[in-house]
Scaffold this motif. Structure first.
Motif, mmCIF file in Angstrom:
data_model
loop_
_atom_site.group_PDB
_atom_site.id
_atom_site.type_symbol
_atom_site.label_atom_id
_atom_site.label_comp_id
_atom_site.label_asym_id
_atom_site.label_seq_id
_atom_site.Cartn_x
_atom_site.Cartn_y
_atom_site.Cartn_z
ATOM 1 N N VAL A 58 33.348 53.562 28.019
ATOM 2 C CA VAL A 58 32.505 52.559 28.692
ATOM 3 C C VAL A 58 33.261 51.984 29.890
ATOM 4 O O VAL A 58 32.709 51.863 30.992
ATOM 5 N N LEU A 59 34.523 51.642 29.680
ATOM 6 C CA LEU A 59 35.320 51.067 30.770
ATOM 7 C C LEU A 59 35.577 52.093 31.873
ATOM 8 O O LEU A 59 35.518 51.768 33.058
ATOM 9 N N PHE A 60 35.846 53.333 31.481
ATOM 10 C CA PHE A 60 36.051 54.393 32.473
ATOM 11 C C PHE A 60 34.786 54.603 33.302
ATOM 12 O O PHE A 60 34.842 54.727 34.529
ATOM 13 N N ASN A 61 33.654 54.623 32.628
ATOM 14 C CA ASN A 61 32.388 54.824 33.343
ATOM 15 C C ASN A 61 32.105 53.680 34.310
ATOM 16 O O ASN A 61 31.512 53.893 35.371
ATOM 17 N N PHE A 62 32.540 52.469 33.950
ATOM 18 C CA PHE A 62 32.394 51.349 34.868
ATOM 19 C C PHE A 62 33.110 51.639 36.180
ATOM 20 O O PHE A 62 32.566 51.450 37.262
ATOM 21 N N TRP A 63 34.353 52.120 36.077
ATOM 22 C CA TRP A 63 35.118 52.406 37.299
ATOM 23 C C TRP A 63 34.543 53.606 38.039
ATOM 24 O O TRP A 63 34.552 53.652 39.275
ATOM 25 N N LYS A 64 34.027 54.555 37.294
ATOM 26 C CA LYS A 64 33.410 55.723 37.913
ATOM 27 C C LYS A 64 32.180 55.308 38.725
ATOM 28 O O LYS A 64 31.947 55.825 39.818
ATOM 29 N N GLU A 65 31.419 54.346 38.195
ATOM 30 C CA GLU A 65 30.234 53.842 38.892
ATOM 31 C C GLU A 65 30.604 52.979 40.100
ATOM 32 O O GLU A 65 29.790 52.770 40.986
ATOM 33 N N ASN A 66 31.808 52.465 40.115
ATOM 34 C CA ASN A 66 32.280 51.610 41.206
ATOM 35 C C ASN A 66 33.401 52.289 41.979
ATOM 36 O O ASN A 66 34.386 51.655 42.353
ATOM 37 N N ASP A 67 33.228 53.574 42.220
ATOM 38 C CA ASP A 67 34.280 54.371 42.838
ATOM 39 C C ASP A 67 34.640 53.915 44.254
ATOM 40 O O ASP A 67 35.781 54.025 44.682
ATOM 41 N N THR A 68 33.684 53.363 44.983
ATOM 42 C CA THR A 68 33.991 52.871 46.331
ATOM 43 C C THR A 68 34.967 51.704 46.252
ATOM 44 O O THR A 68 35.936 51.636 47.025
ATOM 45 N N PHE A 69 34.724 50.807 45.312
ATOM 46 C CA PHE A 69 35.638 49.679 45.141
ATOM 47 C C PHE A 69 37.026 50.171 44.728
ATOM 48 O O PHE A 69 38.048 49.670 45.207
ATOM 49 N N VAL A 70 37.067 51.178 43.867
ATOM 50 C CA VAL A 70 38.343 51.763 43.445
ATOM 51 C C VAL A 70 39.076 52.335 44.655
ATOM 52 O O VAL A 70 40.291 52.154 44.794
ATOM 53 N N ASP A 71 38.338 52.989 45.544
ATOM 54 C CA ASP A 71 38.959 53.528 46.761
ATOM 55 C C ASP A 71 39.571 52.414 47.611
ATOM 56 O O ASP A 71 40.673 52.549 48.138
ATOM 57 N N TYR A 72 38.857 51.297 47.740
ATOM 58 C CA TYR A 72 39.397 50.149 48.487
ATOM 59 C C TYR A 72 40.651 49.599 47.812
ATOM 60 O O TYR A 72 41.608 49.212 48.490
ATOM 61 N N MET A 73 40.615 49.568 46.494
ATOM 62 C CA MET A 73 41.797 49.074 45.760
ATOM 63 C C MET A 73 42.995 49.994 45.992
ATOM 64 O O MET A 73 44.106 49.516 46.215
ATOM 65 N N ARG A 74 42.752 51.275 45.922
ATOM 66 C CA ARG A 74 43.840 52.241 46.137
ATOM 67 C C ARG A 74 44.419 52.114 47.536
ATOM 68 O O ARG A 74 45.614 52.315 47.739
ATOM 69 N N ALA A 75 43.559 51.801 48.481
ATOM 70 C CA ALA A 75 44.001 51.634 49.869
ATOM 71 C C ALA A 75 44.588 50.240 50.100
ATOM 72 O O ALA A 75 44.962 49.916 51.232
ATOM 73 N N LYS A 76 44.647 49.445 49.048
ATOM 74 C CA LYS A 76 45.196 48.081 49.094
ATOM 75 C C LYS A 76 44.421 47.201 50.083
ATOM 76 O O LYS A 76 45.002 46.402 50.810
ATOM 77 N N LEU A 77 43.112 47.371 50.085
ATOM 78 C CA LEU A 77 42.246 46.589 50.952
ATOM 79 C C LEU A 77 41.539 45.465 50.197
ATOM 80 O O LEU A 77 40.660 44.815 50.757
ATOM 81 N N VAL A 78 41.923 45.253 48.942
ATOM 82 C CA VAL A 78 41.259 44.256 48.103
ATOM 83 C C VAL A 78 42.257 43.154 47.761
ATOM 84 O O VAL A 78 43.296 43.424 47.156
ATOM 85 N N SER A 79 41.923 41.941 48.140
ATOM 86 C CA SER A 79 42.782 40.799 47.784
ATOM 87 C C SER A 79 42.493 40.382 46.339
ATOM 88 O O SER A 79 41.483 40.785 45.758
ATOM 89 N N GLU A 80 43.372 39.560 45.790
ATOM 90 C CA GLU A 80 43.148 39.048 44.436
ATOM 91 C C GLU A 80 41.851 38.262 44.372
ATOM 92 O O GLU A 80 41.103 38.358 43.390
ATOM 93 N N ARG A 81 41.601 37.505 45.409
ATOM 94 C CA ARG A 81 40.369 36.687 45.453
ATOM 95 C C ARG A 81 39.127 37.587 45.474
ATOM 96 O O ARG A 81 38.151 37.328 44.766
ATOM 97 N N THR A 82 39.165 38.637 46.250
ATOM 98 C CA THR A 82 38.039 39.569 46.319
ATOM 99 C C THR A 82 37.842 40.264 44.981
ATOM 100 O O THR A 82 36.713 40.447 44.520
ATOM 101 N N TYR A 83 38.958 40.618 44.351
ATOM 102 C CA TYR A 83 38.887 41.274 43.042
ATOM 103 C C TYR A 83 38.279 40.328 42.009
ATOM 104 O O TYR A 83 37.421 40.711 41.213
ATOM 105 N N ALA A 84 38.663 39.067 42.052
ATOM 106 C CA ALA A 84 38.106 38.077 41.121
ATOM 107 C C ALA A 84 36.608 37.907 41.361
ATOM 108 O O ALA A 84 35.828 37.809 40.395
#
Length: 173
Positions: A58-84
């Motif tokens: 279930v948790l893996f599928n959540f990240w799979k469905e939000n793959d664009t956000f994961v890409d931003y995270m990998r690129a370090k384009l997401v602040s802690e505030r944005t993540y929250a």
């Protein structure tokens, strides 16, 4: 001569008694250590149970469905505030909110148990660390904003704190 034999027998009896006491405590220590290893192994096995596999899926599928956000995270384009903020919004907007939140609660509950076992010295910490440290480090980082949000909503501000504590212990060993 008889006194020498009696003295020798007393010394022998005392030596046998001392050895017996030492043997008892030695055996007891070995039994406790074996029990600690067995308990740690039971948590490792539980992590592979059908319920935990479903939870992780279930948790893996959540990240799979939000793959664009994961890409931003990998690129370090997401602040802690944005993540929250992302966690706050997606907790309610997930297509299956109940399954997603249940999976988070299961994960936290599982690590609460493992952490208690470890800190209460009921499990072999080396076995737990060897198996769980990489996992708990990733999962604590991935889900902390969700844990913070759920904790804030429930009034249980330290919700999931053992996951973070376990993560810290893994990085300081």
């Amino acid at each position: 001569m008889r006194q020498n034999i009696e003295l020798a027998l007393k010394i022998l009896a005392a030596a046998i008694a001392v050895f017996g006491v030492w043997k008892f405590f030695s055996d007891r220590a070995l039994a406790v250590e074996a029990e600690r290893r067995a308990t740690a192994l039971s948590y490792i096995e539980a992590y592979g149970s059908a319920e935990m596999i479903e939870t992780r899926n279930v948790l893996f599928n959540f990240w799979k469905e939000n793959d664009t956000f994961v890409d931003y995270m990998r690129a370090k384009l997401v602040s802690e505030r944005t993540y929250a903020l992302f966690a706050s919004v997606t907790i309610d907007e997930h297509p299956d909110t109940e399954a997603f939140q249940t999976a988070i609660y299961r994960l936290v509950n599982f690590y609460e148990q493992v952490w208690h076992c470890r800190t209460a010295d009921l499990c072999d910490p080396d076995m737990l660390d060897e198996y769980f440290c990489d996992r708990v480090t990733l999962q604590a980082a991935a889900y902390q904003p969700f844990l913070d949000e759920l904790g804030s909503r429930s009034g249980y501000e330290s919700f999931g704190s053992s996951l973070g504590d376990f993560r810290v212990s893994c990085t300081t060993r």
